[in-house]
Design an enzyme around this catalytic site. Structure first.
Site, PDB file in Angstrom:
ATOM      1  N   ARG A   1      35.627  23.765  43.969  1.00  0.00           N
ATOM      2  CA  ARG A   1      36.463  24.223  42.866  1.00  0.00           C
ATOM      3  C   ARG A   1      37.296  23.112  42.254  1.00  0.00           C
ATOM      4  O   ARG A   1      37.968  23.337  41.244  1.00  0.00           O
ATOM      5  CB  ARG A   1      37.424  25.284  43.379  1.00  0.00           C
ATOM      6  CG  ARG A   1      36.960  26.712  43.230  1.00  0.00           C
ATOM      7  CD  ARG A   1      38.003  27.595  43.916  1.00  0.00           C
ATOM      8  NE  ARG A   1      38.139  28.885  43.337  1.00  0.00           N
ATOM      9  CZ  ARG A   1      37.583  29.993  43.829  1.00  0.00           C
ATOM     10  NH1 ARG A   1      36.803  29.932  44.882  1.00  0.00           N
ATOM     11  NH2 ARG A   1      37.810  31.148  43.259  1.00  0.00           N
TER      12      ARG A   1
ATOM     13  N   ARG B   1      37.887  46.304  41.361  1.00  0.00           N
ATOM     14  CA  ARG B   1      37.098  45.827  42.504  1.00  0.00           C
ATOM     15  C   ARG B   1      37.714  46.258  43.828  1.00  0.00           C
ATOM     16  O   ARG B   1      38.922  46.294  43.979  1.00  0.00           O
ATOM     17  CB  ARG B   1      37.037  44.295  42.473  1.00  0.00           C
ATOM     18  CG  ARG B   1      36.417  43.708  43.732  1.00  0.00           C
ATOM     19  CD  ARG B   1      35.986  42.310  43.537  1.00  0.00           C
ATOM     20  NE  ARG B   1      37.086  41.357  43.624  1.00  0.00           N
ATOM     21  CZ  ARG B   1      36.898  40.049  43.494  1.00  0.00           C
ATOM     22  NH1 ARG B   1      35.715  39.568  43.235  1.00  0.00           N
ATOM     23  NH2 ARG B   1      37.931  39.242  43.599  1.00  0.00           N
TER      24      ARG B   1
ATOM     25  N   ARG C   1      44.609  32.818  38.419  1.00  0.00           N
ATOM     26  CA  ARG C   1      43.255  32.392  38.837  1.00  0.00           C
ATOM     27  C   ARG C   1      42.457  31.898  37.649  1.00  0.00           C
ATOM     28  O   ARG C   1      41.706  30.931  37.766  1.00  0.00           O
ATOM     29  CB  ARG C   1      42.547  33.542  39.562  1.00  0.00           C
ATOM     30  CG  ARG C   1      43.042  33.677  41.011  1.00  0.00           C
ATOM     31  CD  ARG C   1      42.924  35.089  41.546  1.00  0.00           C
ATOM     32  NE  ARG C   1      41.551  35.524  41.697  1.00  0.00           N
ATOM     33  CZ  ARG C   1      41.195  36.793  41.839  1.00  0.00           C
ATOM     34  NH1 ARG C   1      42.114  37.747  41.819  1.00  0.00           N
ATOM     35  NH2 ARG C   1      39.931  37.099  41.992  1.00  0.00           N
TER      36      ARG C   1
ATOM     37  N   ARG D   1      41.835  43.877  47.141  1.00  0.00           N
ATOM     38  CA  ARG D   1      42.333  42.557  47.542  1.00  0.00           C
ATOM     39  C   ARG D   1      43.709  42.353  46.941  1.00  0.00           C
ATOM     40  O   ARG D   1      43.948  42.753  45.813  1.00  0.00           O
ATOM     41  CB  ARG D   1      41.383  41.497  46.992  1.00  0.00           C
ATOM     42  CG  ARG D   1      40.537  40.857  48.069  1.00  0.00           C
ATOM     43  CD  ARG D   1      39.469  40.019  47.486  1.00  0.00           C
ATOM     44  NE  ARG D   1      39.969  38.916  46.673  1.00  0.00           N
ATOM     45  CZ  ARG D   1      39.206  37.994  46.120  1.00  0.00           C
ATOM     46  NH1 ARG D   1      37.902  38.052  46.301  1.00  0.00           N
ATOM     47  NH2 ARG D   1      39.713  37.034  45.394  1.00  0.00           N
TER      48      ARG D   1
ATOM     49  N   LYS E   1      30.055  36.018  41.241  1.00  0.00           N
ATOM     50  CA  LYS E   1      29.547  35.025  42.198  1.00  0.00           C
ATOM     51  C   LYS E   1      29.300  35.628  43.571  1.00  0.00           C
ATOM     52  O   LYS E   1      28.254  35.418  44.171  1.00  0.00           O
ATOM     53  CB  LYS E   1      30.578  33.891  42.426  1.00  0.00           C
ATOM     54  CG  LYS E   1      30.999  33.105  41.253  1.00  0.00           C
ATOM     55  CD  LYS E   1      31.924  31.960  41.695  1.00  0.00           C
ATOM     56  CE  LYS E   1      33.287  32.402  42.215  1.00  0.00           C
ATOM     57  NZ  LYS E   1      34.137  33.065  41.245  1.00  0.00           N
TER      58      LYS E   1
HETATM   59  P1  ADP Z   1      37.646  34.641  42.985  1.00  0.00           P
HETATM   60  O1  ADP Z   1      36.520  33.711  42.649  1.00  0.00           O
HETATM   61  O2  ADP Z   1      37.420  36.029  42.545  1.00  0.00           O
HETATM   62  O3  ADP Z   1      38.981  34.132  42.480  1.00  0.00           O
HETATM   63  P2  ADP Z   1      37.586  33.871  45.878  1.00  0.00           P
HETATM   64  O4  ADP Z   1      37.461  34.831  47.000  1.00  0.00           O
HETATM   65  O5  ADP Z   1      36.493  32.911  45.657  1.00  0.00           O
HETATM   66  O6  ADP Z   1      37.821  34.783  44.577  1.00  0.00           O
HETATM   67  O7  ADP Z   1      38.941  33.039  46.051  1.00  0.00           O
HETATM   68  C1  ADP Z   1      40.154  33.675  46.296  1.00  0.00           C
HETATM   69  C2  ADP Z   1      41.256  32.654  46.542  1.00  0.00           C
HETATM   70  O8  ADP Z   1      40.939  31.876  47.699  1.00  0.00           O
HETATM   71  C3  ADP Z   1      41.463  31.628  45.437  1.00  0.00           C
HETATM   72  O9  ADP Z   1      42.302  32.112  44.403  1.00  0.00           O
HETATM   73  C4  ADP Z   1      42.110  30.485  46.224  1.00  0.00           C
HETATM   74  O10 ADP Z   1      43.469  30.765  46.506  1.00  0.00           O
HETATM   75  C5  ADP Z   1      41.356  30.530  47.549  1.00  0.00           C
HETATM   76  N1  ADP Z   1      40.161  29.666  47.524  1.00  0.00           N
HETATM   77  C6  ADP Z   1      38.869  30.075  47.624  1.00  0.00           C
HETATM   78  N2  ADP Z   1      38.018  29.039  47.541  1.00  0.00           N
HETATM   79  C7  ADP Z   1      38.791  27.938  47.358  1.00  0.00           C
HETATM   80  C8  ADP Z   1      38.514  26.563  47.179  1.00  0.00           C
HETATM   81  N3  ADP Z   1      37.247  26.088  47.148  1.00  0.00           N
HETATM   82  N4  ADP Z   1      39.556  25.711  47.028  1.00  0.00           N
HETATM   83  C9  ADP Z   1      40.823  26.160  47.053  1.00  0.00           C
HETATM   84  N5  ADP Z   1      41.161  27.441  47.202  1.00  0.00           N
HETATM   85  C10 ADP Z   1      40.163  28.336  47.363  1.00  0.00           C
END
Ligand code: ADP
Ligand code: ZN
Length: 210
Positions: A89, A124, A168, A157, A14
């Site tokens: 999400r 990554r 996740r 990360r 994404k």
């Molecule tokens: P990935 O899709 O690889 O898990 P992201 O950078 O999108 O990575 O998200 C990393 C973390 O940030 C998530 O595991 C969550 O803890 C938090 N996060 C990101 N976007 C949201 C969201 N829309 N709602 C709640 N938590 C979020």
């Protein structure tokens, strides 16, 4: 204003597709993960609240994320529109988003096998300043540890470890799949084969955007 939404499991690509779309179209990428990581780095109250959830791979509370997105969308710098990476999400977040008007909305689901996604996540690397995404095996930065785009530090990360990755995926299946089904029922969801090199995946998406 035009709105694109990128869905996909962790490691589906994404963020990388969002970067490409931002580069080629007049759309601003908005990544809730990047916004939260920068809040943590700046040690703001929001960042302190979000940190433990993120480290363990759980979702940050809806109310906090919804407010951050609302603020970001009211900035006034989004002339051509925007592409959302990692939001919504949960069904609550989707409901909040539907309260923000847009004149065209399209969603993409990037599909990859869990094996391929986990492999990508564990190799990554991410720029700690601008959030640019690299992969040690397939897309390393030109100079080791240094971001091609901004010169920032490229590092792993701290939620890209086996345990947080498992959590996740659990969260994705339990809370985000229902959101994807909801977009599917509204007939604005395109499914994209997310396997293979980033450039190949992008070719499959590009033509569906304009
Ligand atoms: P990935 O899709 O690889 O898990 P992201 O950078 O999108 O990575 O998200 C990393 C973390 O940030 C998530 O595991 C969550 O803890 C938090 N996060 C990101 N976007 C949201 C969201 N829309 N709602 C709640 N938590 C979020
Ligand atoms: Zn950078």
């Amino acid at each position: 204003m035009k709105r694109l939404i990128l869905f996909g499991a962790p490691g589906s690509g994404k963020g990388t597709m969002g970067d490409f779309i931002q580069r080629d179209f007049h759309l601003q990428k908005i990544s809730t993960g990047d916004i939260l990581r920068s809040a943590i780095q700046q040690d703001t109250a929001d960042g302190r609240r979000a940190r433990n959830f993120m480290e363990s791979g759980s979702l940050v509370p809806d109310e906090l994320v919804i407010e951050l997105v609302r603020q970001r969308l009211s900035c006034g710098d989004l002339n051509g529109g925007y592409v959302l990476d990692g939001y919504p999400r949960t069904l609550n977040q989707a409901e909040a988003l539907s309260g923000i008007a847009s004149d065209s909305e399209k969603a993409f689901l990037i599909e990859v096998s869990e094996t391929e996604a986990v492999e990508r996540l564990l190799s990554r690397m991410t720029c700690s300043s601008c959030g640019a995404i690299y992969n040690l095996l397939t897309r390393p930065p030109r100079n080791s540890g240094v971001c091609d785009l901004c010169g920032g530090r490229v590092e792993k990360r701290n939620d890209d470890n086996a345990e947080a990755v498992r959590q996740r995926f659990r969260v994705y299946i339990e809370l985000t799949m229902p959101v994807i089904e909801y977009y599917g029922r509204r007939n604005i969801l395109a499914r994209i084969d997310g396997s293979g090199a980033a450039a190949e995946v992008y070719e499959r998406i590009k033509g569906l955007i304009a």
